[in-house]
Motif scaffolding. Structure first.
Motif, PDB file in Angstrom:
ATOM      1  N   ARG A  68       0.825  -1.218   0.000  1.00  0.00           N
ATOM      2  CA  ARG A  68       0.000   0.000   0.000  1.00  0.00           C
ATOM      3  C   ARG A  68       0.854   1.261   0.000  1.00  0.00           C
ATOM      4  O   ARG A  68       0.459   2.265  -0.581  1.00  0.00           O
ATOM      5  CB  ARG A  68      -0.907   0.018   1.230  1.00  0.00           C
ATOM      6  N   PHE A  69       2.003   1.215   0.655  1.00  0.00           N
ATOM      7  CA  PHE A  69       2.896   2.369   0.752  1.00  0.00           C
ATOM      8  C   PHE A  69       4.121   2.127  -0.119  1.00  0.00           C
ATOM      9  O   PHE A  69       4.594   0.986  -0.246  1.00  0.00           O
ATOM     10  CB  PHE A  69       3.350   2.589   2.189  1.00  0.00           C
ATOM     11  N   THR A  70       4.648   3.211  -0.666  1.00  0.00           N
ATOM     12  CA  THR A  70       5.860   3.133  -1.479  1.00  0.00           C
ATOM     13  C   THR A  70       6.828   4.221  -1.050  1.00  0.00           C
ATOM     14  O   THR A  70       6.481   5.415  -1.079  1.00  0.00           O
ATOM     15  CB  THR A  70       5.545   3.296  -2.967  1.00  0.00           C
ATOM     16  N   ILE A  71       8.033   3.809  -0.667  1.00  0.00           N
ATOM     17  CA  ILE A  71       9.073   4.777  -0.333  1.00  0.00           C
ATOM     18  C   ILE A  71       9.984   4.943  -1.537  1.00  0.00           C
ATOM     19  O   ILE A  71      10.282   3.979  -2.248  1.00  0.00           O
ATOM     20  CB  ILE A  71       9.874   4.338   0.916  1.00  0.00           C
ATOM     21  N   SER A  72      10.403   6.164  -1.781  1.00  0.00           N
ATOM     22  CA  SER A  72      11.313   6.440  -2.885  1.00  0.00           C
ATOM     23  C   SER A  72      12.225   7.581  -2.477  1.00  0.00           C
ATOM     24  O   SER A  72      12.006   8.215  -1.440  1.00  0.00           O
ATOM     25  CB  SER A  72      10.548   6.785  -4.157  1.00  0.00           C
ATOM     26  N   LYS A  73      13.248   7.823  -3.290  1.00  0.00           N
ATOM     27  CA  LYS A  73      14.158   8.897  -2.926  1.00  0.00           C
ATOM     28  C   LYS A  73      14.766   9.559  -4.141  1.00  0.00           C
ATOM     29  O   LYS A  73      14.874   8.984  -5.213  1.00  0.00           O
ATOM     30  CB  LYS A  73      15.265   8.373  -2.019  1.00  0.00           C
ATOM     31  N   ASP A  74      15.167  10.772  -3.913  1.00  0.00           N
ATOM     32  CA  ASP A  74      15.959  11.535  -4.858  1.00  0.00           C
ATOM     33  C   ASP A  74      17.329  11.615  -4.226  1.00  0.00           C
ATOM     34  O   ASP A  74      17.567  12.458  -3.351  1.00  0.00           O
ATOM     35  CB  ASP A  74      15.352  12.919  -5.062  1.00  0.00           C
ATOM     36  N   HIS A  75      18.210  10.701  -4.628  1.00  0.00           N
ATOM     37  CA  HIS A  75      19.496  10.587  -3.949  1.00  0.00           C
ATOM     38  C   HIS A  75      20.296  11.883  -4.018  1.00  0.00           C
ATOM     39  O   HIS A  75      20.910  12.302  -3.051  1.00  0.00           O
ATOM     40  CB  HIS A  75      20.302   9.449  -4.564  1.00  0.00           C
ATOM     41  N   ALA A  76      20.268  12.514  -5.179  1.00  0.00           N
ATOM     42  CA  ALA A  76      21.074  13.715  -5.366  1.00  0.00           C
ATOM     43  C   ALA A  76      20.637  14.838  -4.438  1.00  0.00           C
ATOM     44  O   ALA A  76      21.442  15.673  -4.036  1.00  0.00           O
ATOM     45  CB  ALA A  76      21.008  14.166  -6.819  1.00  0.00           C
ATOM     46  N   ALA A  77      19.372  14.851  -4.112  1.00  0.00           N
ATOM     47  CA  ALA A  77      18.830  15.944  -3.303  1.00  0.00           C
ATOM     48  C   ALA A  77      18.629  15.558  -1.843  1.00  0.00           C
ATOM     49  O   ALA A  77      18.123  16.365  -1.075  1.00  0.00           O
ATOM     50  CB  ALA A  77      17.504  16.413  -3.896  1.00  0.00           C
ATOM     51  N   ASP A  78      19.019  14.336  -1.460  1.00  0.00           N
ATOM     52  CA  ASP A  78      18.799  13.860  -0.089  1.00  0.00           C
ATOM     53  C   ASP A  78      17.343  14.045   0.320  1.00  0.00           C
ATOM     54  O   ASP A  78      17.036  14.572   1.388  1.00  0.00           O
ATOM     55  CB  ASP A  78      19.720  14.576   0.901  1.00  0.00           C
ATOM     56  N   LYS A  79      16.462  13.646  -0.567  1.00  0.00           N
ATOM     57  CA  LYS A  79      15.030  13.725  -0.299  1.00  0.00           C
ATOM     58  C   LYS A  79      14.417  12.336  -0.397  1.00  0.00           C
ATOM     59  O   LYS A  79      14.820  11.535  -1.245  1.00  0.00           O
ATOM     60  CB  LYS A  79      14.324  14.645  -1.294  1.00  0.00           C
ATOM     61  N   ILE A  80      13.469  12.065   0.457  1.00  0.00           N
ATOM     62  CA  ILE A  80      12.703  10.832   0.336  1.00  0.00           C
ATOM     63  C   ILE A  80      11.222  11.158   0.323  1.00  0.00           C
ATOM     64  O   ILE A  80      10.805  12.245   0.750  1.00  0.00           O
ATOM     65  CB  ILE A  80      13.014   9.815   1.463  1.00  0.00           C
ATOM     66  N   TYR A  81      10.473  10.203  -0.185  1.00  0.00           N
ATOM     67  CA  TYR A  81       9.034  10.377  -0.324  1.00  0.00           C
ATOM     68  C   TYR A  81       8.332   9.124   0.201  1.00  0.00           C
ATOM     69  O   TYR A  81       8.915   8.040   0.232  1.00  0.00           O
ATOM     70  CB  TYR A  81       8.667  10.587  -1.791  1.00  0.00           C
ATOM     71  N   LEU A  82       7.108   9.292   0.594  1.00  0.00           N
ATOM     72  CA  LEU A  82       6.274   8.156   0.969  1.00  0.00           C
ATOM     73  C   LEU A  82       4.910   8.342   0.321  1.00  0.00           C
ATOM     74  O   LEU A  82       4.181   9.275   0.650  1.00  0.00           O
ATOM     75  CB  LEU A  82       6.120   8.043   2.486  1.00  0.00           C
ATOM     76  N   LYS A  83       4.600   7.474  -0.607  1.00  0.00           N
ATOM     77  CA  LYS A  83       3.281   7.497  -1.240  1.00  0.00           C
ATOM     78  C   LYS A  83       2.409   6.483  -0.517  1.00  0.00           C
ATOM     79  O   LYS A  83       2.763   5.302  -0.441  1.00  0.00           O
ATOM     80  CB  LYS A  83       3.378   7.156  -2.725  1.00  0.00           C
ATOM     81  N   MET A  84       1.287   6.949   0.001  1.00  0.00           N
ATOM     82  CA  MET A  84       0.413   6.109   0.802  1.00  0.00           C
ATOM     83  C   MET A  84      -0.924   5.935   0.089  1.00  0.00           C
ATOM     84  O   MET A  84      -1.661   6.908  -0.109  1.00  0.00           O
ATOM     85  CB  MET A  84       0.207   6.757   2.177  1.00  0.00           C
TER      86      MET A  84
END
Length: 124
Positions: A68-84
């Protein structure tokens, strides 16, 4: 100094979707050897791991959110996301972004840096 800043969250009905993002300021001191993740704390409950992501994009999820949840990241920007997606009332809580200097991590790992959290509420 490392600072994690979460954004997103809010309210949704059961079955709905929300997204979270986290920017890790100052993580460059670790030269990319960083694991990041999402944790949550429901009212009256202990904080629990939700999802983590390693430098090589390997992920780990809590059983309750897998599929149900998906974690992802923008490595270059040190950002992560969580799609729920397919949110449930039991997903309600404060969601925290976390980071630790290590090559390998999971939701059971000890994280060093924490954001202040963002509220997610799922109700009809």
């Amino acid at each position: 100094q490392v600072q994690l800043v979460e954004s997103g969250g809010g309210s949704a009905q059961p079955g709905g979707s929300l997204g979270l993002s986290c920017t890790g300021n100052g993580l460059s001191i670790y030269y990319g050897t960083v694991c990041m993740g999402w944790f949550r704390q429901a009212p009256g409950e202990e904080r629990e791991g939700v999802a983590t992501i390693e430098r090589d994009f390997s992920t780990d999820y809590a059983h309750s959110v897998k599929g149900r949840f998906t974690i992802s990241k923008d490595h270059a920007a040190d950002k992560i996301y969580l799609k729920m997606d397919s949110l449930k009332p039991e997903d309600t809580g404060i969601y925290y972004c976390a980071a630790v200097r290590t090559r390998s991590c999971s939701i059971s790992s000890l994280f060093r840096h924490w954001g202040k959290g963002t509220q997610v509420t799922v109700s009809s």
